[in-house]
Scaffold this active site. Sequence first.
Site, PDB file in Angstrom:
ATOM      1  N   GLU A   1       0.837  -1.198   0.000  1.00 54.49           N
ATOM      2  CA  GLU A   1       0.000   0.000   0.000  1.00 54.49           C
ATOM      3  C   GLU A   1       0.877   1.256   0.000  1.00 54.49           C
ATOM      4  OE1 GLU A   1      -3.887   1.617   2.443  1.00 54.49           O
ATOM      5  OE2 GLU A   1      -2.309   0.638   3.580  1.00 54.49           O
TER       6      GLU A   1
ATOM      7  N   LYS B   1      -8.969   3.828  -2.997  1.00 60.77           N
ATOM      8  CA  LYS B   1      -9.553   3.251  -1.783  1.00 60.77           C
ATOM      9  C   LYS B   1     -10.860   3.963  -1.446  1.00 60.77           C
ATOM     10  CE  LYS B   1      -8.142   2.058   2.961  1.00 60.77           C
ATOM     11  NZ  LYS B   1      -7.008   2.128   3.930  1.00 60.77           N
TER      12      LYS B   1
ATOM     13  N   CYS C   1      -5.550  -2.443   2.294  1.00 60.16           N
ATOM     14  CA  CYS C   1      -5.596  -2.475   3.748  1.00 60.16           C
ATOM     15  C   CYS C   1      -6.998  -2.815   4.259  1.00 60.16           C
ATOM     16  CB  CYS C   1      -5.082  -1.133   4.262  1.00 60.16           C
ATOM     17  SG  CYS C   1      -4.620  -1.082   6.003  1.00 60.16           S
TER      18      CYS C   1
END
Length: 336
Positions: A46, A127, A168
Amino acid sequence: MLNKKVKAAAVHAAPVYMDKAASLRKVLALINQAARKSVELLAFPEVFVPGFPYFAYAYAPNAATVALYAAQSVVVPDDLEDVQAACAKFNIVVVLGISERMRGGNSLFNSIVTVDADGTILGVHRKVQPTWAERLVWGQGSGYTLRTYELRTMDDGGGGYRIGGLACWEHVINGARQALIDQGQHVHVGCWPALDVLKGFEKVACAQIEALMKTHALTAQVFVLCASSYVDETCLRWMTEKLGPQDKVRAGGGWTAIVHPFCSIVAGPHTTSQDKLVVSEIDLSQLDLVKAYVDGVGHYKRPEVFSSHVDMTQRWKDEPDIVGPISWCSEGLGEP
């Protein structure tokens, strides 16, 4: 039926913290290293460029620090030409976590860029929900970028396969995972920072990552490449020198592995403060046996009982530009 074996690798490494140019050079070095091992698919952690914003967890909110982070964030495709060139040179697919800065703007996103083996950027996923203190740094991505991509250059007659990724704790959003399942995903990239370095998460973070990666492997019937970074002294030193002493983040951390759809770990896990490519051949033909038991887009779905809706409406002005394909042109460019 996918009759294909792919040599894949998940990167376990630390970026050059808060240095976009140096971190991108490290990306190129890791691509070169992977190519020497005949890797065909390479997954990065990430926001590997320019590193995870640990300062948001270690200090009081500070807009000036976010502005520094923005200056080191990646503009797509402008900052990625050398990465595209390396993919084309070595015939390797790269999935790269970046902090993305909107082109011509100041808004930031926690993004995942998928580059095909001919250098084409297939698309960028943003995200959909930054976690906790991350909301001080990144905006919310929309469903428009919640996509899988068929790797056209990986079709050797046995059919191309579909790849997608999440960042994540985005993996705890079951709707996001289901959106990828419904698109017929075959390989999943889970992009992570080191979380067990955070105060209060030392004993639980790696267990959480492993649980989420195995959950998606089984419920989506996919191979999972879990790529994590670790915290090194460049990160801790940057925070101390720029922001002062802190006791919320320590060195080390990370959990990197490759997971089979039946939840066995086929490579890794790697958890030490040492750069490493976690490598394994993944045999996509094994998905046929897995899906004989459970097929999340077929006989095990029960659409008459359960349904889901993903709003893939464009929300940000530049989304059609970053959800590719964005071709790479070699004319006039040097070697990566």
